[in-house]
Design a protein around this motif. Structure first.
Motif, PDB file in Angstrom:
ATOM      1  N   GLU A  49       0.819  -1.208   0.000  1.00 17.81           N
ATOM      2  CA  GLU A  49       0.000   0.000   0.000  1.00 17.81           C
ATOM      3  C   GLU A  49       0.857   1.265   0.000  1.00 17.81           C
ATOM      4  O   GLU A  49       0.477   2.292  -0.582  1.00 17.81           O
ATOM      5  N   VAL A  50       2.048   1.167   0.620  1.00 20.19           N
ATOM      6  CA  VAL A  50       2.963   2.309   0.641  1.00 20.19           C
ATOM      7  C   VAL A  50       3.369   2.698  -0.781  1.00 20.19           C
ATOM      8  O   VAL A  50       3.534   3.885  -1.092  1.00 20.19           O
ATOM      9  N   THR A  51       3.499   1.682  -1.649  1.00 22.67           N
ATOM     10  CA  THR A  51       3.866   1.953  -3.046  1.00 22.67           C
ATOM     11  C   THR A  51       2.799   2.773  -3.735  1.00 22.67           C
ATOM     12  O   THR A  51       3.085   3.668  -4.529  1.00 22.67           O
ATOM     13  N   LEU A  52       1.527   2.460  -3.447  1.00 19.27           N
ATOM     14  CA  LEU A  52       0.423   3.226  -4.039  1.00 19.27           C
ATOM     15  C   LEU A  52       0.529   4.698  -3.643  1.00 19.27           C
ATOM     16  O   LEU A  52       0.429   5.587  -4.493  1.00 19.27           O
ATOM     17  N   PHE A  53       0.759   4.952  -2.356  1.00 15.26           N
ATOM     18  CA  PHE A  53       0.836   6.342  -1.907  1.00 15.26           C
ATOM     19  C   PHE A  53       2.089   7.035  -2.438  1.00 15.26           C
ATOM     20  O   PHE A  53       2.065   8.236  -2.725  1.00 15.26           O
ATOM     21  N   ARG A  54       3.163   6.281  -2.596  1.00 12.27           N
ATOM     22  CA  ARG A  54       4.382   6.874  -3.135  1.00 12.27           C
ATOM     23  C   ARG A  54       4.190   7.299  -4.584  1.00 12.27           C
ATOM     24  O   ARG A  54       4.676   8.350  -5.017  1.00 12.27           O
ATOM     25  N   PHE A  56       1.077   7.704  -6.242  1.00 14.40           N
ATOM     26  CA  PHE A  56      -0.117   8.520  -6.549  1.00 14.40           C
ATOM     27  C   PHE A  56      -0.524   9.495  -5.445  1.00 14.40           C
ATOM     28  O   PHE A  56      -1.265  10.439  -5.710  1.00 14.40           O
ATOM     29  N   GLY A  57      -0.087   9.248  -4.229  1.00 16.84           N
ATOM     30  CA  GLY A  57      -0.391  10.181  -3.141  1.00 16.84           C
ATOM     31  C   GLY A  57      -1.700   9.937  -2.428  1.00 16.84           C
ATOM     32  O   GLY A  57      -1.783  10.058  -1.220  1.00 16.84           O
ATOM     33  N   SER A  58      -2.762   9.594  -3.192  1.00 20.86           N
ATOM     34  CA  SER A  58      -4.080   9.370  -2.590  1.00 20.86           C
ATOM     35  C   SER A  58      -4.955   8.573  -3.553  1.00 20.86           C
ATOM     36  O   SER A  58      -4.629   8.430  -4.740  1.00 20.86           O
ATOM     37  N   LYS A  59      -6.073   8.106  -3.024  1.00 26.26           N
ATOM     38  CA  LYS A  59      -7.028   7.374  -3.864  1.00 26.26           C
ATOM     39  C   LYS A  59      -7.601   8.299  -4.925  1.00 26.26           C
ATOM     40  O   LYS A  59      -7.808   7.889  -6.081  1.00 26.26           O
ATOM     41  N   GLU A  60      -7.848   9.556  -4.579  1.00 26.43           N
ATOM     42  CA  GLU A  60      -8.413  10.515  -5.531  1.00 26.43           C
ATOM     43  C   GLU A  60      -7.433  10.786  -6.679  1.00 26.43           C
ATOM     44  O   GLU A  60      -7.835  10.886  -7.838  1.00 26.43           O
ATOM     45  N   ASN A  61      -6.144  10.903  -6.339  1.00 19.02           N
ATOM     46  CA  ASN A  61      -5.145  11.116  -7.381  1.00 19.02           C
ATOM     47  C   ASN A  61      -5.042   9.902  -8.301  1.00 19.02           C
ATOM     48  O   ASN A  61      -4.852  10.043  -9.513  1.00 19.02           O
ATOM     49  N   LEU A  62      -5.162   8.724  -7.711  1.00 20.34           N
ATOM     50  CA  LEU A  62      -5.133   7.499  -8.509  1.00 20.34           C
ATOM     51  C   LEU A  62      -6.318   7.459  -9.457  1.00 20.34           C
ATOM     52  O   LEU A  62      -6.178   7.110 -10.638  1.00 20.34           O
ATOM     53  N   LEU A  63      -7.495   7.853  -8.973  1.00 22.90           N
ATOM     54  CA  LEU A  63      -8.678   7.908  -9.830  1.00 22.90           C
ATOM     55  C   LEU A  63      -8.467   8.910 -10.966  1.00 22.90           C
ATOM     56  O   LEU A  63      -8.801   8.626 -12.123  1.00 22.90           O
ATOM     57  N   GLY A  64      -7.904  10.070 -10.650  1.00 22.26           N
ATOM     58  CA  GLY A  64      -7.644  11.063 -11.686  1.00 22.26           C
ATOM     59  C   GLY A  64      -6.689  10.546 -12.745  1.00 22.26           C
ATOM     60  O   GLY A  64      -6.897  10.770 -13.948  1.00 22.26           O
ATOM     61  N   GLU A  65      -5.653   9.838 -12.322  1.00 21.67           N
ATOM     62  CA  GLU A  65      -4.703   9.272 -13.279  1.00 21.67           C
ATOM     63  C   GLU A  65      -5.364   8.188 -14.115  1.00 21.67           C
ATOM     64  O   GLU A  65      -5.104   8.067 -15.320  1.00 21.67           O
ATOM     65  N   LEU A  66      -6.231   7.401 -13.481  1.00 19.26           N
ATOM     66  CA  LEU A  66      -6.959   6.362 -14.213  1.00 19.26           C
ATOM     67  C   LEU A  66      -7.824   6.987 -15.303  1.00 19.26           C
ATOM     68  O   LEU A  66      -7.852   6.505 -16.443  1.00 19.26           O
ATOM     69  N   LEU A  67      -8.529   8.066 -14.967  1.00 21.18           N
ATOM     70  CA  LEU A  67      -9.370   8.738 -15.949  1.00 21.18           C
ATOM     71  C   LEU A  67      -8.529   9.286 -17.098  1.00 21.18           C
ATOM     72  O   LEU A  67      -8.917   9.179 -18.264  1.00 21.18           O
ATOM     73  N   SER A  68      -7.384   9.876 -16.772  1.00 22.11           N
ATOM     74  CA  SER A  68      -6.503  10.407 -17.817  1.00 22.11           C
ATOM     75  C   SER A  68      -6.038   9.297 -18.749  1.00 22.11           C
ATOM     76  O   SER A  68      -5.985   9.488 -19.975  1.00 22.11           O
ATOM     77  N   CYS A  69      -5.715   8.147 -18.182  1.00 21.61           N
ATOM     78  CA  CYS A  69      -5.287   7.003 -18.995  1.00 21.61           C
ATOM     79  C   CYS A  69      -6.412   6.507 -19.890  1.00 21.61           C
ATOM     80  O   CYS A  69      -6.181   6.128 -21.046  1.00 21.61           O
ATOM     81  N   MET A  70      -7.642   6.504 -19.367  1.00 22.86           N
ATOM     82  CA  MET A  70      -8.779   6.039 -20.151  1.00 22.86           C
ATOM     83  C   MET A  70      -9.064   6.988 -21.305  1.00 22.86           C
ATOM     84  O   MET A  70      -9.323   6.555 -22.432  1.00 22.86           O
ATOM     85  N   VAL A  71      -8.996   8.301 -21.046  1.00 28.31           N
ATOM     86  CA  VAL A  71      -9.212   9.280 -22.107  1.00 28.31           C
ATOM     87  C   VAL A  71      -8.123   9.152 -23.167  1.00 28.31           C
ATOM     88  O   VAL A  71      -8.402   9.161 -24.374  1.00 28.31           O
ATOM     89  N   ALA A  72      -6.866   9.033 -22.714  1.00 33.96           N
ATOM     90  CA  ALA A  72      -5.751   8.903 -23.652  1.00 33.96           C
ATOM     91  C   ALA A  72      -5.907   7.653 -24.507  1.00 33.96           C
ATOM     92  O   ALA A  72      -5.630   7.664 -25.714  1.00 33.96           O
ATOM     93  N   ALA A  73      -6.366   6.567 -23.883  1.00 36.29           N
ATOM     94  CA  ALA A  73      -6.547   5.320 -24.626  1.00 36.29           C
ATOM     95  C   ALA A  73      -7.607   5.475 -25.706  1.00 36.29           C
ATOM     96  O   ALA A  73      -7.448   4.981 -26.827  1.00 36.29           O
ATOM     97  N   VAL A  74      -8.700   6.176 -25.374  1.00 37.95           N
ATOM     98  CA  VAL A  74      -9.764   6.409 -26.361  1.00 37.95           C
ATOM     99  C   VAL A  74      -9.247   7.268 -27.505  1.00 37.95           C
ATOM    100  O   VAL A  74      -9.466   6.963 -28.687  1.00 37.95           O
ATOM    101  N   MET A  75      -8.551   8.342 -27.172  1.00 36.45           N
ATOM    102  CA  MET A  75      -8.082   9.270 -28.196  1.00 36.45           C
ATOM    103  C   MET A  75      -6.972   8.669 -29.056  1.00 36.45           C
ATOM    104  O   MET A  75      -6.774   9.081 -30.205  1.00 36.45           O
ATOM    105  N   ASN A  76      -6.255   7.691 -28.506  1.00 33.67           N
ATOM    106  CA  ASN A  76      -5.158   7.068 -29.258  1.00 33.67           C
ATOM    107  C   ASN A  76      -5.584   5.810 -30.000  1.00 33.67           C
ATOM    108  O   ASN A  76      -4.739   5.145 -30.616  1.00 33.67           O
TER     109      ASN A  76
END
Length: 233
Positions: A49-54, A56-76
């Motif tokens: 779990e420490v790796t996750l926080f290192r 992404f910092g938080s669950k919300e940041n992880l969700l934001g990164e996930l959304l960015s990856c999903m958008v990038a995947a669609v656009m690419n």
């Protein structure tokens, strides 16, 4: 290149970041925002779990990164060759149908995640807005630009706001995907049939000159009218 939309469970040798993103998609899809914990996501990814926080910092940041990856995947996603030329010179109905079928396929591939986020809309309106509206903005803007290409070529009449048209079109595909995947449709209604009929109607509304209904659409309309007449009698 890592594509979150087509990622199977990555091997232990994959970067921890990629494993956490794939795990987050699975856990958010199953448990929603409220129920998903960083502990469960880390366990699913096979990392501390420490790796996750290192990373992404938080669950919300992880969700934001996930959304960015999903958008990038669609656009690419690989686009058809000469796509703009197809909107300029091709049949409007055919282009709308192709876009709708591709968009339906993209949405249905993330159906569990989308349903989980819809369920969170009242409790987490800001997150829901990012997921259900803002995440689709780049694709919506590209679609509106393609409609503009068709309008410039004289295939779409002046008047309708093309960004709103793109929104309405994509919203209809979105709701159809939710309805079909939940089984809320007639036995004789397939996604492909729905898309064919819907795009015929939409093309007729946008076209500079009202298009002649395709033979398939006319036949479907006739069968539907016959069934309804029989049912009334």
């Amino acid at each position: 290149m890592f594509n979150i939309l087509h990622a199977s469970p990555p091997p232990d040798t994959a970067p921890a970041r990629d494993r956490l993103l794939v795990a987050a998609l699975a856990v958010f899809s199953q448990n929603g925002l409220q129920g998903a914990t960083t502990k469960a996501i880390a366990a699913q990814a096979g990392v501390n779990e420490v790796t996750l926080f290192r990373l992404f910092g938080s669950k919300e940041n992880l969700l934001g990164e996930l959304l960015s990856c999903m958008v990038a995947a669609v656009m690419n996603e690989k686009r058809p060759e000469n796509e703009d030329e197809a909107w300029r010179t091709g049949d409007l109905r055919t282009n709308l149908r192709r876009f709708a079928e591709h968009h339906y396929e993209l949405l249905s591939g993330s159906e569990a995640f989308i349903r989980a986020m819809v369920g969170e809309a009242r409790r987490h309106p800001e997150h829901a807005r990012k997921i259900l509206h803002e995440a689709g903005s780049p694709l919506r803007e590209r679609f509106a630009a393609q409609l503009a290409v068709a309008r410039k070529a004289g295939k779409i009449r002046r008047g309708p706001d093309l960004m709103l048209a793109a929104q309405a079109f994509m919203d209809t595909v979105f709701s159809a995907m939710l309805r079909h995947t939940a089984g809320f449709c007639g036995a004789d209604e397939s996604p492909k049939q729905f898309i064919a009929t819907f795009t015929d109607i939409f093309a007729a509304g946008l076209a500079a000159h009202e298009p002649t209904p395709s033979p398939g659409a006319a036949a479907r309309a006739s069968r539907t009218a016959t069934r309804r007449a029989v049912a009334k009698n």
